[in-house]
Scaffold this motif. Structure first.
Motif, short mmCIF file in Angstrom:
data_model
loop_
_atom_site.label_atom_id
_atom_site.label_comp_id
_atom_site.label_asym_id
_atom_site.label_seq_id
_atom_site.Cartn_x
_atom_site.Cartn_y
_atom_site.Cartn_z
N GLY A 179 23.62 126.71 11.67
CA GLY A 179 24.15 127.82 12.46
C GLY A 179 24.16 129.14 11.70
N ILE A 180 23.33 129.27 10.69
CA ILE A 180 23.31 130.49 9.88
C ILE A 180 22.24 131.44 10.41
CG2 ILE A 180 22.92 131.45 7.58
CD1 ILE A 180 24.04 128.80 6.46
N THR A 237 33.16 134.71 7.47
CA THR A 237 31.95 134.23 8.16
C THR A 237 30.67 134.89 7.66
OG1 THR A 237 32.37 135.86 9.92
CG2 THR A 237 33.20 133.63 10.27
N VAL A 238 30.77 136.08 7.04
CA VAL A 238 29.58 136.69 6.43
C VAL A 238 29.27 135.99 5.12
CG1 VAL A 238 28.63 138.78 5.39
CG2 VAL A 238 29.88 138.92 7.54
N ASP A 252 20.15 142.76 -3.33
CA ASP A 252 19.83 141.61 -2.48
C ASP A 252 20.79 140.47 -2.76
OD1 ASP A 252 18.80 139.63 -0.94
OD2 ASP A 252 16.79 139.64 -1.81
N CYS A 253 21.85 140.41 -1.99
CA CYS A 253 22.80 139.29 -2.04
C CYS A 253 22.79 138.57 -0.70
CB CYS A 253 24.20 139.80 -2.37
SG CYS A 253 24.39 140.46 -4.02
N LEU A 254 21.59 138.45 -0.13
CA LEU A 254 21.44 137.91 1.22
C LEU A 254 21.33 136.39 1.18
CD1 LEU A 254 21.35 139.21 4.04
CD2 LEU A 254 18.87 139.09 3.93
N THR A 255 22.30 135.75 0.58
CA THR A 255 22.29 134.30 0.48
C THR A 255 22.68 133.68 1.82
OG1 THR A 255 23.27 132.39 -0.66
CG2 THR A 255 24.69 134.29 -0.29
N SER A 256 22.21 132.46 2.05
CA SER A 256 22.63 131.71 3.24
C SER A 256 23.39 130.46 2.82
CB SER A 256 21.40 131.32 4.07
OG SER A 256 20.49 130.55 3.30
N LEU A 257 23.96 130.51 1.63
CA LEU A 257 24.75 129.38 1.12
C LEU A 257 26.21 129.55 1.52
CD1 LEU A 257 23.33 129.18 -2.52
CD2 LEU A 257 22.68 127.76 -0.55
N ARG A 258 26.83 128.47 1.92
CA ARG A 258 28.24 128.54 2.25
C ARG A 258 29.11 128.47 1.00
NH1 ARG A 258 30.28 125.22 7.35
NH2 ARG A 258 32.04 126.58 6.86
N LYS A 259 28.57 127.90 -0.07
CA LYS A 259 29.33 127.81 -1.32
C LYS A 259 28.46 128.37 -2.45
CE LYS A 259 32.01 124.24 -1.98
NZ LYS A 259 32.48 122.84 -2.20
N ASP A 260 28.99 129.39 -3.14
CA ASP A 260 28.30 129.99 -4.27
C ASP A 260 29.37 130.59 -5.18
OD1 ASP A 260 26.75 131.24 -6.12
OD2 ASP A 260 25.85 132.68 -4.74
N ASN A 261 29.78 129.83 -6.18
CA ASN A 261 30.91 130.23 -7.02
C ASN A 261 30.42 130.77 -8.36
OD1 ASN A 261 33.61 130.59 -7.45
ND2 ASN A 261 34.00 128.51 -8.17
N THR A 262 29.45 131.69 -8.30
CA THR A 262 28.88 132.25 -9.53
C THR A 262 29.16 133.76 -9.59
OG1 THR A 262 26.75 132.56 -8.39
CG2 THR A 262 27.03 130.54 -9.66
N ILE A 285 25.10 135.48 8.45
CA ILE A 285 26.41 135.18 9.03
C ILE A 285 26.43 133.77 9.61
CG2 ILE A 285 25.79 136.20 11.27
CD1 ILE A 285 28.70 137.30 11.36
N LEU A 286 27.55 133.10 9.46
CA LEU A 286 27.72 131.74 9.96
C LEU A 286 28.20 131.77 11.40
CD1 LEU A 286 27.80 128.67 9.30
CD2 LEU A 286 30.19 129.01 8.63
N CYS A 287 27.45 131.13 12.29
CA CYS A 287 27.78 131.08 13.72
C CYS A 287 28.31 129.70 14.09
CB CYS A 287 26.55 131.40 14.56
SG CYS A 287 25.83 133.02 14.23
N PRO A 288 29.46 129.64 14.74
CA PRO A 288 30.00 128.33 15.14
C PRO A 288 29.27 127.78 16.37
CG PRO A 288 31.47 130.10 15.80
CD PRO A 288 30.38 130.75 15.02
N PRO A 289 29.34 126.47 16.58
CA PRO A 289 28.72 125.88 17.78
C PRO A 289 29.34 126.44 19.05
CG PRO A 289 29.30 124.18 16.18
CD PRO A 289 29.93 125.45 15.70
N ARG A 290 28.51 126.54 20.07
CA ARG A 290 28.98 127.06 21.35
C ARG A 290 29.93 126.06 22.01
NH1 ARG A 290 24.83 128.71 26.24
NH2 ARG A 290 26.38 129.22 27.85
N PRO A 291 31.13 126.50 22.40
CA PRO A 291 32.07 125.57 23.05
C PRO A 291 31.50 125.04 24.36
CG PRO A 291 33.17 127.59 22.36
CD PRO A 291 31.71 127.84 22.22
#
Length: 536
Positions: A179-180, A237-238, A252-262, A285-291
């Motif tokens: 959903g990214i 969500t970004v 360029d910090c256009l990562t699509s990772l949800r976890k990046d602790n660096t 941006i992370l998009c949630p599933p459509r209800p």
């Protein structure tokens, strides 16, 4: 279209012209939710927008004339600069005063600059070249997305170059598993919403201005909106950003990772920075599933104490499916009826609530909503209500809330305040201000996002008055600070609130912000006169 009955709840519907027929069985809708102009210029740089042939309404006073602000010593755009810009973005340099008028005036028509050039880049590389050149020439720049801001942050104060992201409107990628979404900053929020809905997802952000606002501007202002209660802030969500700094450096910090602790999370510097630290050119941006099931109810309450109790009951009984809890007072309803000719679906009340649920099971969600409605009606917390029976009626319910700003703008000049307060004190400022202003104001209204403690306080008058502004400010800010609230919940500071930052942040925090600004934009060319207090 799928309709599901709300069981065990029957209530009289208030019959209004243009609405649906009264019925005892209420239904829930599964709805996709979707110093001035420097003299001496000639040729295309002449400040022609103030001539008699200009179509700019005379009532929109220049910001520099309405407010005490002095132009900083930036360079003035020359013919040579125009030629350089034409080389960088051929055919996309706007100098026609008629075209510039729209971009020089904010959405509320209360702030007006006199920029003589607007640039329309298509790529981050073009933005980089433009900013590198402006940095070298000491030319000030105002980044502009959909120009839907409410604090004067997206229009020039003087003759700053307008850098529009309107042509940076491409979706780069979408991952249907995670959903990214990755896209350019100029994508319109409503267009993105339609795009991800086709993939069975939703944007985590929904605003009344979704048909015009750009995602880059949403991020730059850390916009809140109608889905904040369910999906939280854009800071969560970004996932990544691409940003061009004042000297043209592309970060360029256009990562699509949800976890990046660096290291430091640099994107957080630019979320909510209002274009003062860099120009956002792309967003991940992370998009949630459509209800699968969406229900919308519109309710009337006799007082604000009942509004608070209804909210507490709502959170307890609806839990994880609650996606929106909006409130508006009686004067808001009167204004949307008067100026927009919208009809109320419930009987006249002191307050109105819009409750939305979003979940994965139609029957489960309808049952929970039905139990909640039965409880609040039976206890007297709610005196009247309705649940939408089809998509158009659900949209009509939302219009009553989303179009309040439009109705206010038709009532006269609007003084707008957007504050965060403890929920139990959320409405107290409205009657306080009504008593303070008396007959000086046409209307003093309150509405907003009760679920996250956000009050939109608006005062309408016949025309702008410095004396009335002095009555409102800093009183509203001091009152808010006295409740340990924030003077800006979601609209940002822009030009109008920049000198009030100290009411929400301590001196050392403000000083650190100024140091960050000086580090990333040493010449101060990015969106000057915005967000940070005036320095001597």
């Amino acid at each position: 279209m799928v309709l599901c009955h709300v069981p065990r709840w029957s209530v009289r519907l208030w019959a209004c012209p243009g609405w649906w027929r009264p019925t005892s069985t209420l239904r829930a809708l599964v709805r996709p939710r979707g110093p001035g102009c420097p003299g001496g210029a000639s040729g295309p740089l002449a400040c022609r927008m103030f001539s008699k042939v200009s179509s700019c309404p005379p009532e929109v006073m220049l910001t520099q004339e309405r407010y005490p602000v002095q132009r900083l010593p930036f360079s003035v755009v020359s013919e040579e600069d125009l030629a350089a810009f034409e080389h960088m973005v051929p055919g996309r340099v706007v100098t026609d005063p008629e075209e510039l008028e729209v971009s020089n005036v904010d959405w509320l028509r209360t702030a007006r600059g006199c920029s003589k050039v607007l640039l329309r880049p298509r790529t981050s590389e073009e933005v980089s070249r433009i900013l590198r050149y402006c940095h070298e020439r000491n030319l000030a720049v105002t980044p502009q997305g959909g120009n839907t801001g409410l604090v004067g942050g997206s229009v020039p104060v003087f003759d700053e170059i307008i850098l529009s992201t309107a042509l940076m409107n491409q979706v780069t990628s979408f991952n249907s598993v995670s959903g990214i979404l990755t896209c350019q900053a100029g994508c319109v929020l409503e267009g993105l919403s339609r795009y991800v809905q086709e993939q069975d997802f939703v944007m985590p952000l929904d605003l009344g201005a979704k048909g015009s606002c750009h995602i880059g501007g949403n991020v730059a202002t850390n916009a809140g909106g109608l889905r904040f209660l369910r999906y939280g802030s854009l800071r969560g969500t970004v996932l990544g950003l691409e940003v061009v700094l004042a000297d043209g450096t592309v970060l360029d910090c256009l990562t699509s990772l949800r976890k990046d602790n660096t290291g430091y999370d640099l994107k957080q510097l630019f979320i909510g920075s209002e274009g003062t630290l860099g120009v956002i050119t792309a967003v991940s941006i992370l998009c949630p599933p459509r209800p699968k099931a969406v229900n919308v109810a519109f309710l009337g309450c006799p007082g604000f104490a009942e509004v608070l109790q209804t909210f507490s009951t709502c959170r307890g009984m609806l839990g994880e499916v609650l996606s929106a809890f909006e409130f508006m007072d009686a004067e808001c309803m009167q204004l949307v009826q008067q100026h927009l000719h919208l009809a109320s679906p419930v009987q006249e009340s002191a307050f109105y609530l819009l409750v939305e649920t979003s979940g994965s099971s139609t029957g489960h969600d309808a049952e929970k909503l039905g139990c909640f409605l039965e409880q609040v009606l039976g206890s007297g917390l709610v005196t009247d209500g309705t649940v939408a029976t089809d998509e158009s009626k659900a949209q009509a319910l939302w219009a009553l809330r989303e179009r309040i700003t439009e109705a206010l703008s038709r009532d006269g000049y609007v003084y707008k305040y957007d504050v965060s307060l403890p929920v139990e004190r959320l409405y107290d400022l409205v009657p306080d201000l009504r008593a303070r202003l008396g007959s000086q104001a046409r209307h003093v209204v309150g509405y907003g996002h009760l679920g996250d403690g956000n009050l939109h306080l608006n005062v309408t008058v016949d025309a702008f008055s410095t004396a009335l502004l002095d009555t409102l400010e800093p009183y509203v800010y001091a009152w808010t600070a006295g409740q340990r609230g924030s003077i800006s919940a979601e609209h940002g500071l822009g030009f109008r609130k920049r000198d009030a930052l100290g009411y929400s942040k301590p001196p050392h925090a403000v000083q650190l912000m100024q140091q960050l600004k000086a580090l990333l934009d040493p010449k101060g060319i990015l969106n000057p006169y915005k967000m940070l207090p005036t320095q001597a």
